[in-house]
Design a protein around this motif. Structure first.
Motif, PDB file in Angstrom:
ATOM      1  N   UNK A 203       0.818  -1.225   0.000  1.00  9.47           N
ATOM      2  CA  UNK A 203       0.000   0.000   0.000  1.00  9.47           C
ATOM      3  C   UNK A 203       0.848   1.269   0.000  1.00  9.47           C
ATOM      4  N   UNK A 204       1.914   1.333   0.840  1.00 12.85           N
ATOM      5  CA  UNK A 204       2.763   2.534   0.747  1.00 12.85           C
ATOM      6  C   UNK A 204       3.364   2.736  -0.656  1.00 12.85           C
ATOM      7  N   UNK A 205       3.630   1.629  -1.393  1.00 14.24           N
ATOM      8  CA  UNK A 205       4.179   1.779  -2.755  1.00 14.24           C
ATOM      9  C   UNK A 205       3.156   2.454  -3.665  1.00 14.24           C
ATOM     10  N   UNK A 210       1.394   9.655  -5.437  1.00 17.99           N
ATOM     11  CA  UNK A 210       0.735  10.898  -5.053  1.00 17.99           C
ATOM     12  C   UNK A 210      -0.753  10.709  -4.892  1.00 17.99           C
ATOM     13  N   UNK A 211      -1.440  11.782  -4.491  1.00 13.58           N
ATOM     14  CA  UNK A 211      -2.882  11.682  -4.228  1.00 13.58           C
ATOM     15  C   UNK A 211      -3.650  11.343  -5.505  1.00 13.58           C
ATOM     16  N   UNK A 212      -4.916  10.901  -5.375  1.00 17.83           N
ATOM     17  CA  UNK A 212      -5.724  10.656  -6.572  1.00 17.83           C
ATOM     18  C   UNK A 212      -5.811  11.935  -7.398  1.00 17.83           C
ATOM     19  N   UNK A 272      -8.594   1.123  -2.955  1.00 18.00           N
ATOM     20  CA  UNK A 272      -7.999   2.450  -2.716  1.00 18.00           C
ATOM     21  C   UNK A 272      -7.041   2.376  -1.531  1.00 18.00           C
ATOM     22  N   UNK A 273      -5.865   2.976  -1.656  1.00 16.02           N
ATOM     23  CA  UNK A 273      -4.986   3.087  -0.485  1.00 16.02           C
ATOM     24  C   UNK A 273      -5.672   3.901   0.616  1.00 16.02           C
ATOM     25  N   UNK A 274      -5.160   3.803   1.810  1.00  9.13           N
ATOM     26  CA  UNK A 274      -5.717   4.557   2.938  1.00  9.13           C
ATOM     27  C   UNK A 274      -5.186   6.001   2.843  1.00  9.13           C
ATOM     28  N   UNK A 275      -5.969   6.871   2.229  1.00 12.94           N
ATOM     29  CA  UNK A 275      -5.479   8.238   1.975  1.00 12.94           C
ATOM     30  C   UNK A 275      -5.345   9.052   3.261  1.00 12.94           C
TER      31      UNK A 275
END
Ligand code: FAQ
Length: 325
Positions: A203-205, A210-212, A272-275
């Protein structure tokens, strides 16, 4: 009023320079250090190149902790060479940033004070030796996806630096993959170690891109200036599509229950990654932010005598050259 006549002329000159800049971008030519650029272009380039340089320098730390504990002389030599390459990347990038008028000492100061960012990925710990392989495979893999298009960035010195950097990152990615393949052909404990590292770094990768797009304030302008050639989400998708078959060949599971091939899109769907976590890490509150910056600060302070000696040597040299002339 002596200055009055010169103001419109200065305005005209600036308009012509701006047109010249726009023409360079439209023709897909490179902007060089001697060229006039809008202030906002300069500020964007300094921000991105400095953040990139800081990432390479801070990025030496997670893997660096394993140099003294690598399981064989061969693995130690490989890791040492990789970490040295990252130092080299940082130096080319600081030099590229200096061509925009940035001062190297300021850049280091802004990294240490937290005024400038570095990649979120390097605020996670490398807990086992398998992490060094996963950093090569996933982190360098993500870096390549993001950076190959930067070889066509409109700013010449950055684009040229990226060519060599990408060649070296590709080598790092293969070396990481080879290390993981060796471990996956090893004992059950080694296989578990690899899976654990993949679970932690996946997930960190994805967050490295960058953000969506909908939450990325810089993408539209950076695409218009041909600094960025693809959006954050496009490159994230490319990375997922590239990595899934590699994970299958390796025999590891990517920790995303929503990951599956979508034949209609011709791409993998993924979760979705944990934004919220991303924002925390970028805001300075990740697992290792304080440690990473403190380590860089200590190294900078410990190196003060080297900078003083180099400056004294340069001054002596200049005085000697002056005396000869
Ligand atoms: N972490 O509007 P956007 C490597 C910031 S090198 C932290 O989308 P942009 C080698 C962003 O700066 C890895 N901050 O921004 C290696 C912006 O800041 P602002 C580094 C992030 O610039 C491998 C704000 O959020 N690579 O891995 C991150 O258009 C192994 C809003 O974002 C580069 O730097 C993040 N992940 O797109 C070393 C590549 N993402 O304006 C050791 C060059 C965004 O609030 C071991 N950079 N931000 O101050 C780029 O391609 C772009 O700058 C992006 C961000 C794509 C990173």
């Amino acid at each position: 009023m002596p200055g009055a006549a010169t103001v419109p002329e200065a305005g005209l000159a600036e308009a012509a320079l701006e047109q010249q800049f726009e023409r360079t971008i439209a023709r897909d030519q490179r902007v060089e250090p001697r060229d006039w650029v809008p202030d906002a272009y300069r500020a964007t380039m300094v921000r991105q190149i400095a953040q990139h340089a800081h990432s390479e320098i801070i990025g030496m730390q997670p893997e660096g902790t394993w140099i003294t504990r690598a399981p064989s002389l061969r693995r130690k030599a490989i890791l040492l060479a990789k970490v040295q390459d990252e130092a080299g990347h940082g130096l080319y990038l600081y030099s590229a940033c200096e061509t925009l008028g940035a001062d190297r000492a300021d850049l280091t100061g802004w990294l240490i004070s937290g005024r400038q960012k570095y990649s979120s990925i390097f605020n996670y710990p490398a807990l086992s030796f398998a992490d060094t392989g996963v950093i090569g495979w996933l982190v360098d893999g993500a870096a390549i996806c993001n950076q190959v298009p930067l070889c066509r960035c409109s700013y010449g010195p950055y684009a040229r630096a990226m060519i060599r950097i990408c060649k070296e990152e590709s080598f790092h990615q293969r070396q990481g993959y080879e290390q993981l393949m060796t471990m996956m052909n090893g004992t059950a404990a080694q296989q578990e170690m690899v899976q654990g590292a993949v679970d932690r770094w996946w997930w960190p990768s994805l967050m490295m891109f960058g953000p969506p797009d909908a939450a990325s304030p810089n993408t539209a302008q950076s695409m218009a200036w041909k600094i960025k050639r693809h959006t954050n989400d496009e490159l994230r998708q490319r990375f997922v599509d590239m990595t899934v078959p590699q994970a299958e060949a390796l025999g590891v599971r990517l920790p995303d229950p929503d990951l599956r091939w979508n034949p209609t899109r011709g791409h993998h769907d993924f979760g979705a990654p944990d934004w919220a976590e991303f924002r925390q890490v970028v805001g300075g509150n990740g697992p290792c932010n304080a440690q990473r910056v403190a380590h860089r600060k200590a190294a900078h302070e410990a190196g003060a005598w080297v900078r003083e000696a180099a400056a004294a040597h340069a001054a002596k040299q200049a005085a000697r050259d002056g005396a000869v002339a």
